[in-house]
Scaffold this active site. Structure first.
Site, PDB file in Angstrom:
ATOM      1  N   SER A 168       0.838  -1.193   0.000  1.00 30.38           N
ATOM      2  CA  SER A 168       0.000   0.000   0.000  1.00 30.38           C
ATOM      3  C   SER A 168       0.882   1.254   0.000  1.00 30.38           C
ATOM      4  CB  SER A 168      -0.965  -0.040   1.185  1.00 30.38           C
ATOM      5  OG  SER A 168      -1.926   0.976   1.088  1.00 30.38           O
ATOM      6  N   HIS A 213      -4.084  -0.468  -4.476  1.00 31.68           N
ATOM      7  CA  HIS A 213      -5.545  -0.613  -4.337  1.00 31.68           C
ATOM      8  C   HIS A 213      -6.195  -0.187  -5.660  1.00 31.68           C
ATOM      9  CE1 HIS A 213      -5.092  -1.069   0.062  1.00 31.68           C
ATOM     10  NE2 HIS A 213      -4.310  -0.010   0.014  1.00 31.68           N
ATOM     11  N   GLU A 219      -5.191  -5.099  -5.143  1.00 35.74           N
ATOM     12  CA  GLU A 219      -4.959  -5.655  -3.812  1.00 35.74           C
ATOM     13  C   GLU A 219      -4.535  -7.122  -3.912  1.00 35.74           C
ATOM     14  OE1 GLU A 219      -8.499  -4.871  -1.578  1.00 35.74           O
ATOM     15  OE2 GLU A 219      -8.111  -2.706  -1.476  1.00 35.74           O
TER      16      GLU A 219
END
Length: 272
Positions: A135, A177, A204
């Protein structure tokens, strides 16, 4: 600049992960990272700076231990003074793998940027230590780091916010994401500034394992969207006003699922 080349040494893997990687049922990405770092001989150092949750470092420490890593530890770096501590630099210097957790990428850049910890991560990667980030930790591995922007499909003049990253690789810009949060427009906006950059949009539970020759393998349950502007014929970014949609001619786009490969230097995708 990317991690500097050291004569006779191969740069370690750089592994951006799109976030929300599977941790329990089939932790393929984390398991592969542990194996790459040496398995039972691995020494993995976790940098949870992006997260404001107190247990993030401990949770990843347990995860890597359960996956067979020989030694795991985490650095409680929460401000710039922490990022200058010699004892933390020393802990980093003994590791075979570095894992940067998710959270807020601006916490990473404002706390780590230009510090001995950031310099050590770059040096170690050049010496063969593998660096993974999930992330926010994925976004910061590149020289140009996406910190925010618009959702949707159509790129706009003000569609992305950028800040300096760690610069382990300087030819890509990473978003994470990706499909889950509809981020195509902001990655297109980022590459429209300069066709030198290759855009990687990571879903993801999906990672790019980028080796020292700048070739990566896709690992995970989602896909990586590759935006290649190297043959772009026109970008209207220079003439666009704030909020204007952009004209981008002759972009190339690839969707790469698990097992697919891509050579960043040659800008070529292929499968086994």
């Amino acid at each position: 600049m990317p991690s500097p080349d050291i004569k006779g040494q191969q740069r370690g893997f750089v592994i951006p992960i799109g976030g929300a990687e599977e941790k329990i049922d089939n932790p393929e990405i984390l398991k592969k990272f542990v194996e790459l770092c040496g398995g039972s001989e691995a020494d993995i150092c976790i940098v949870p700076t992006a997260s404001q949750l107190e247990d993030t470092g401990e949770r990843y420490q347990k995860l890597f231990t359960d996956l067979g890593a020989g030694n795991t530890h985490w650095l409680p770096i929460s401000d710039r003074n922490d990022a200058k501590k010699e004892e933390y630099v020393t802990q980093l210097e003994g590791c075979t793998g570095i894992f940067i957790t998710g959270g807020n990428q601006l916490r990473l850049s404002t706390i780590l940027g230009g510090t001995p910890i950031a310099q050590t991560i770059r040096k170690l990667n050049a010496q063969g230590v593998h660096v993974a980030g999930t992330s926010a930790g994925a976004a910061i591995v590149s020289q140009h780091m996406i910190t925010g922007g618009n959702t949707g499909i159509v790129p706009t003049e003000d569609g992305v916010n950028l800040a300096p990253g760690l610069g382990l690789i300087n030819t890509i810009v990473v978003d994470q994401h990706f499909n889950e949060r509809n981020r195509l427009s902001r990655l297109l906006s980022a590459v429209s500034y300069n066709p030198f950059l290759l855009g990687l949009g990571l879903d993801e539970d999906t990672a790019a394992f980028i080796d020292g020759d700048n070739e990566f393998t896709v690992v995970g349950s989602g896909a990586i969207t590759v935006i290649d502007p190297s043959d772009i014929e026109h970008s209207s970014m220079a003439e666009a006003r704030s909020g204007d949609a952009l004209t981008l001619l002759n972009l190339k786009l690839h969707i790469l699922a698990n097992g697919s490969r891509y050579n960043i230097n040659d800008r070529k995708a292929f499968i086994e």
